[in-house]
Design an enzyme around this catalytic site. Sequence first.
Site, mmCIF file in Angstrom:
data_model
loop_
_atom_site.group_PDB
_atom_site.id
_atom_site.type_symbol
_atom_site.label_atom_id
_atom_site.label_comp_id
_atom_site.label_asym_id
_atom_site.label_seq_id
_atom_site.Cartn_x
_atom_site.Cartn_y
_atom_site.Cartn_z
ATOM 1 N N CYS A 1 22.116 -52.254 -43.603
ATOM 2 C CA CYS A 1 23.221 -52.626 -42.723
ATOM 3 C C CYS A 1 23.971 -51.383 -42.272
ATOM 4 O O CYS A 1 24.336 -50.545 -43.108
ATOM 5 C CB CYS A 1 24.176 -53.565 -43.467
ATOM 6 S SG CYS A 1 25.718 -53.892 -42.578
ATOM 7 N N LYS B 1 29.907 -42.168 0.562
ATOM 8 C CA LYS B 1 29.623 -42.902 -0.667
ATOM 9 C C LYS B 1 28.123 -43.100 -0.874
ATOM 10 O O LYS B 1 27.349 -43.189 0.079
ATOM 11 C CB LYS B 1 30.320 -44.277 -0.622
ATOM 12 C CG LYS B 1 31.835 -44.223 -0.450
ATOM 13 C CD LYS B 1 32.527 -43.770 -1.715
ATOM 14 C CE LYS B 1 32.474 -44.796 -2.821
ATOM 15 N NZ LYS B 1 33.270 -46.011 -2.534
ATOM 16 N N LYS C 1 32.289 -36.710 -5.634
ATOM 17 C CA LYS C 1 33.403 -37.657 -5.664
ATOM 18 C C LYS C 1 33.415 -38.292 -7.050
ATOM 19 O O LYS C 1 32.638 -39.193 -7.356
ATOM 20 C CB LYS C 1 33.255 -38.724 -4.583
ATOM 21 C CG LYS C 1 34.459 -39.672 -4.505
ATOM 22 C CD LYS C 1 34.286 -40.690 -3.392
ATOM 23 C CE LYS C 1 35.509 -41.596 -3.303
ATOM 24 N NZ LYS C 1 35.713 -42.369 -4.534
ATOM 25 N N TYR D 1 40.590 -29.802 -8.359
ATOM 26 C CA TYR D 1 39.960 -29.550 -7.068
ATOM 27 C C TYR D 1 40.930 -29.359 -5.907
ATOM 28 O O TYR D 1 40.490 -29.128 -4.781
ATOM 29 C CB TYR D 1 38.986 -30.682 -6.724
ATOM 30 C CG TYR D 1 39.542 -32.074 -6.875
ATOM 31 C CD1 TYR D 1 40.308 -32.661 -5.877
ATOM 32 C CD2 TYR D 1 39.296 -32.805 -8.033
ATOM 33 C CE1 TYR D 1 40.822 -33.939 -6.022
ATOM 34 C CE2 TYR D 1 39.809 -34.089 -8.184
ATOM 35 C CZ TYR D 1 40.567 -34.652 -7.179
ATOM 36 O OH TYR D 1 41.071 -35.917 -7.322
ATOM 37 N N CYS E 1 30.748 -56.725 -47.058
ATOM 38 C CA CYS E 1 30.527 -55.947 -45.842
ATOM 39 C C CYS E 1 31.781 -56.055 -44.986
ATOM 40 O O CYS E 1 32.177 -57.169 -44.608
ATOM 41 C CB CYS E 1 29.326 -56.485 -45.084
ATOM 42 S SG CYS E 1 29.044 -55.689 -43.485
#
Length: 711
Positions: free
Chosen positions: A445, A354, A142, A251, A467
């Site tokens: 960095c 489930k 599922k 499916y 930066c």
Amino acid sequence: MADADALEDAPEDNPYVRDPDTDFAPVEDLTEDDAEEQVKLLREAVRYHDYRYYVQNDPVISDYAYDRLFERLQQLEDAFDLQTEDSPTQRVGGEPVEGLGTVEHVAPMLSIDSSGEEADVREFAARVEREVGETDFVCEPKFDGLSVEVVYEEGRYVRAATRGDGETGEDVTENVRTIESVPQRLRGDPPDFLAVRGEVYIPREAFQEYNAERVERGEEPFANPRNAAAGTLRQLDPSVTAERPLDCFFYDVLAAGKSEADVDADASRGGLDAGFDTHWAEHEALPDWGLKVNERTELADDVEEAIAFRDDLAAVREDLNYEIDGVVLKVDDRRACVDLGVTARHYRWAYAYKFPPRAEVTTIRDVVVQVGRTGRLTPVALLEPVEVGGVTVSRASLHNQEEIAEKGVGIGDDVRVERAGDVIPYVDEVVESHSEGHFQMPEECPRCGSDVEYDGPIAYCTGGLACPAQLVRAVGYFADVLDVEGIGEAAAQQFVEEGLVEDDVADLYELAEADLAELEGWGERSARNLLAELDAARHPPLGEFLAAIGIPEVGPTVARDLADHFGTLDALLSADERDLREVEGVGEVVAGHVREFLDNERNRRVIERLRDEDRLGEPEFPEETGGDELEGLTVVFTGSVEGWTRDDLQDLVVRHGGDAPSSVSGNTDYLVVGENPGTSKREDADEHDVPELSPGEFFELLDERGVDADR
């Protein structure tokens, strides 16, 4: 040379299938007829190689060779204007749309009844046996993705839609077209008209990589792969969808026939229309048509085998490269399915067993390092999504290198996740280690390559506003503090990436309407609105100015205290650490941060640029506090109020003991709505049930509280 057995289903006499020669002649040497013939062969070969890769999971050429074939096809189509809608090259995404339309499904796309209790599954099987006799069950994972209907006519991809309400769904034709596992043309001998059901998802590994990129850019990661897939499929710009790693399993045959008008729209008959008596026969036919199915699907003789299938799949759930939340049992006999029928919402011939929800123990799939606006580097654990206190958690801050080392946290480890104060997720402990040693912070960095320095356990990028990560956050923070609507995280990122803000936040005051209007998602109206917002934010109170420039450890409260104490910006600039420590709420650490920030040559340059009259101008002197009449009251403003600037209104509230932040939250008491208000604050007010006041009602409230507002 590829294995001969692997090429049994290959197109014959196509030179681009078996060990293709990718040393192509120059395009200019080809005639139009030569180009058309080569394009025909390349399309056929690329479709075949897509099938081998995405459906069979068994490629027969290298990625390099495939890329060369694809690039040549694209080159010829462009040079000779030979593009067609179903060409493999059209997966890059078409033009953005204004909104997703709706599509009526060929056959209803119903949901599946479900339970996590074995007894309920057995009762389903017993009911089926009572009504139609003994039956086999097709058992399949599922998938936790987004269900779609995909329609083909004469083997060509025509349209796709989400499940929606089961009768109609959103038209996602162009977005689904970009998914490489969804063929533009079917193989073999499919029905002339075919509607199939599939599940669009993002593979786990691709999800973690994509989330890592988002976190490194300073964006919020997706909570789980399903949310990521759903959000991606509903993008209005297909080119955005094309950049994200969607995949699809098929499916079910929903309907089949000679034409759409010919099919039986009964939701239970799709496979019968295509000549299949069983779901299993459908499952075997789908890949013959080029449609990808899941390899773990099995045929069970009875409910005992189906339950065993579910238990076996649960045991390997964490090893799969896609999210599942259970298994689906389908009655195999399609005629029995017709007899069982449907309810208003569910198929009566299918049931979902489930899995139980995941516990708070999960796996660290990756660790990425996020760069904050002050240059602080924060390691963030990207987790296998897990439910913690009813909330799906997919990331958790690891804080710093010292904490990582203390807990021994590494990539691949199973960890227990908790939520501090039931809000902020954090890694509590390593339950089982699968890594060699713990995660190490980088020496450079990750955004700009500058050296990393440490202040105690805290790592900092030394690149400053050079930066891009720090500059983006600085722009967003600056706009938020000064209440400039229209500059959120995405816009700040856009301004930096497009070069409109290159050096520092002062560049915002050099934005031109024409440049803004040309940006993706912008126009002349939004450009004019933003410039008006920036203009309205000139000459802010000194406290707001100090908060907006982003001094470490200096938020609005400390900034206001500094402004009240020193009175002018020049006085603050010349103050030493001893002077700073005399300010209420400013200790040795904060004083050090303030002095270090103000002594930085680049920061002083930014301050002087902002003080220019063509930008913010000189910050205004703080006014004396008027009293505590509004203590405990939080008011947010949107739109314009005649005779008042927004800064004046906020300052009025603050001087009388209230709070006037720039954004709406659950703590907001009122949203004051003036002329031409923005939409975001009103939407937030709706979300948090915050009442709205007109300017007149606001001033009446002030009168009631004893505040004399000189209008």
